[in-house]
Scaffold this motif. Structure first.
Motif, PDB file in Angstrom:
ATOM      1  N   SER A 131       0.833  -1.208   0.000  1.00 56.95           N
ATOM      2  CA  SER A 131       0.000   0.000   0.000  1.00 56.95           C
ATOM      3  C   SER A 131       0.863   1.251   0.000  1.00 56.95           C
ATOM      4  O   SER A 131       0.582   2.221  -0.706  1.00 56.95           O
ATOM      5  N   ALA A 132       1.951   1.244   0.798  1.00 54.32           N
ATOM      6  CA  ALA A 132       2.829   2.409   0.867  1.00 54.32           C
ATOM      7  C   ALA A 132       3.583   2.627  -0.441  1.00 54.32           C
ATOM      8  O   ALA A 132       3.960   3.743  -0.773  1.00 54.32           O
ATOM      9  N   LEU A 133       3.791   1.556  -1.169  1.00 53.34           N
ATOM     10  CA  LEU A 133       4.439   1.690  -2.465  1.00 53.34           C
ATOM     11  C   LEU A 133       3.442   2.101  -3.540  1.00 53.34           C
ATOM     12  O   LEU A 133       3.819   2.392  -4.668  1.00 53.34           O
ATOM     13  N   LEU A 179       2.765  -1.376  13.914  1.00 51.80           N
ATOM     14  CA  LEU A 179       3.656  -1.093  12.779  1.00 51.80           C
ATOM     15  C   LEU A 179       3.522   0.366  12.371  1.00 51.80           C
ATOM     16  O   LEU A 179       2.421   0.917  12.337  1.00 51.80           O
ATOM     17  N   LEU A 180       4.646   0.952  12.078  1.00 50.94           N
ATOM     18  CA  LEU A 180       4.692   2.281  11.456  1.00 50.94           C
ATOM     19  C   LEU A 180       5.501   2.147  10.182  1.00 50.94           C
ATOM     20  O   LEU A 180       6.672   1.775  10.210  1.00 50.94           O
ATOM     21  N   ASN A 181       4.846   2.415   9.066  1.00 54.17           N
ATOM     22  CA  ASN A 181       5.429   2.218   7.736  1.00 54.17           C
ATOM     23  C   ASN A 181       5.496   3.558   7.015  1.00 54.17           C
ATOM     24  O   ASN A 181       4.505   4.289   6.970  1.00 54.17           O
ATOM     25  N   VAL A 182       6.665   3.901   6.472  1.00 58.33           N
ATOM     26  CA  VAL A 182       6.845   5.176   5.778  1.00 58.33           C
ATOM     27  C   VAL A 182       7.543   4.928   4.446  1.00 58.33           C
ATOM     28  O   VAL A 182       8.536   4.195   4.381  1.00 58.33           O
ATOM     29  N   ARG A 183       7.030   5.543   3.402  1.00 58.47           N
ATOM     30  CA  ARG A 183       7.624   5.381   2.074  1.00 58.47           C
ATOM     31  C   ARG A 183       8.968   6.103   1.983  1.00 58.47           C
ATOM     32  O   ARG A 183       9.131   7.216   2.472  1.00 58.47           O
ATOM     33  N   LEU A 184       9.935   5.462   1.355  1.00 57.95           N
ATOM     34  CA  LEU A 184      11.216   6.077   1.007  1.00 57.95           C
ATOM     35  C   LEU A 184      11.140   6.480  -0.458  1.00 57.95           C
ATOM     36  O   LEU A 184      11.051   5.619  -1.337  1.00 57.95           O
ATOM     37  N   TYR A 185      11.170   7.772  -0.718  1.00 58.27           N
ATOM     38  CA  TYR A 185      11.035   8.210  -2.107  1.00 58.27           C
ATOM     39  C   TYR A 185      11.719   9.557  -2.309  1.00 58.27           C
ATOM     40  O   TYR A 185      11.940  10.325  -1.367  1.00 58.27           O
ATOM     41  N   SER A 204      12.013   8.920  -7.933  1.00 54.89           N
ATOM     42  CA  SER A 204      11.636   7.510  -7.865  1.00 54.89           C
ATOM     43  C   SER A 204      11.201   7.107  -6.457  1.00 54.89           C
ATOM     44  O   SER A 204      11.496   7.797  -5.478  1.00 54.89           O
ATOM     45  N   VAL A 205      10.502   5.964  -6.398  1.00 57.79           N
ATOM     46  CA  VAL A 205      10.173   5.326  -5.128  1.00 57.79           C
ATOM     47  C   VAL A 205      11.247   4.280  -4.846  1.00 57.79           C
ATOM     48  O   VAL A 205      11.483   3.384  -5.656  1.00 57.79           O
ATOM     49  N   ILE A 206      11.909   4.402  -3.704  1.00 59.48           N
ATOM     50  CA  ILE A 206      13.011   3.507  -3.367  1.00 59.48           C
ATOM     51  C   ILE A 206      12.520   2.292  -2.603  1.00 59.48           C
ATOM     52  O   ILE A 206      12.943   1.164  -2.843  1.00 59.48           O
ATOM     53  N   GLY A 207      11.608   2.514  -1.654  1.00 56.58           N
ATOM     54  CA  GLY A 207      11.127   1.405  -0.840  1.00 56.58           C
ATOM     55  C   GLY A 207      10.368   1.930   0.363  1.00 56.58           C
ATOM     56  O   GLY A 207       9.678   2.951   0.274  1.00 56.58           O
ATOM     57  N   THR A 208      10.518   1.244   1.490  1.00 53.05           N
ATOM     58  CA  THR A 208       9.837   1.671   2.714  1.00 53.05           C
ATOM     59  C   THR A 208      10.739   1.479   3.925  1.00 53.05           C
ATOM     60  O   THR A 208      11.599   0.596   3.948  1.00 53.05           O
TER      61      THR A 208
END
Length: 226
Positions: free
Chosen positions: A81-83, A115-121, A125-129
């Motif tokens: 979902s975060a991606l 859980l705390l999930n944050v997008r790495l972008y 580009s989108v790198i990951g989470t």
């Protein structure tokens, strides 16, 4: 909300992140700061290679790799979902969250409740989470989420820069090795640079082997692939 002390720590983190020489070192530092800043029990970073292929590149505990595998096996979970279309997700309690029931049930049985999930972008580009896990329900607050966003944005820029530098040096090294292979063919068969390169390229295409690998074999073994 983040305090003045937090601001000082963020500044130190930013400096250290952008000074780190490689992707692996940068990711390890991200996990170190994230655990301390948010108070999580576990942390991990996932890189995305496609819409359905993700990779755990670092984790503070082997359990995290297993939790990531559960998302792939079930085809559901907060990382996907975060991606996709959200930047961050909080799961307050895996025993009651029904957004990804198969994933939540298995994660709860593993002893992880939050859980705390944050997008790495980056803008490119989108790198990951970045994923932070807690053994207790309701372990992460909106303030924790804000802090994690700051860490993730710095991390994404630093990881993106480290990736570009690594790819640059790989490209430089490949060109150097191909040049060495050309030199061997030129001397051995009295060829021009263009003809020597054409020989390497033909072997690469005929054998379906990357040009760099053809050059490597010639330089290291003195012969072209059979």
């Amino acid at each position: 909300m983040p305090s003045y002390r937090d601001a000082e720590e963020f500044a130190e983190m930013a400096l250290r992140l952008h000074d780190e020489p490689g992707v692996e070192e940068t990711v390890d530092l991200v996990l170190e700061y994230a655990l301390k800043a948010v108070g999580a029990d576990y942390a991990g970073v996932i890189f995305v290679h496609s819409k359905t292929r993700v990779e755990t590149v670092a984790a503070t505990d082997p359990l995290i790799e297993r939790l990531d595998e559960i998302q792939v096996e079930t085809g559901q979970g907060p990382d996907f979902s975060a991606l996709g279309d959200v930047l961050s997700i909080i799961v307050d309690d895996t025993t009651t969250d029904r957004r990804w029931p198969a994933w939540a049930d298995m994660v709860a049985r593993a002893g992880v409740r939050s859980l705390l999930n944050v997008r790495l972008y980056t803008t490119a580009s989108v790198i990951g989470t970045l994923n932070l896990y807690g053994r207790n329900p309701h372990q992460f607050s909106a303030d924790d989420q804000a802090v994690a966003h700051v860490i993730a944005r710095h991390a994404a820029v630093a990881i993106g820069a480290a990736r570009k530098e690594r790819h640059l040096w790989q490209a430089v090294d490949a060109r150097k090795r191909i040049g060495q292979a050309q030199g061997i063919l030129m001397e051995r068969y009295d060829l021009t640079p263009d003809k020597a390169f054409a020989v390497l390229l033909r072997y690469s295409q005929d054998k379906n082997i990357k040009l760099r690998l053809v050059a490597d074999q010639l330089v290291e073994n003195g012969s072209l692939p059979e």
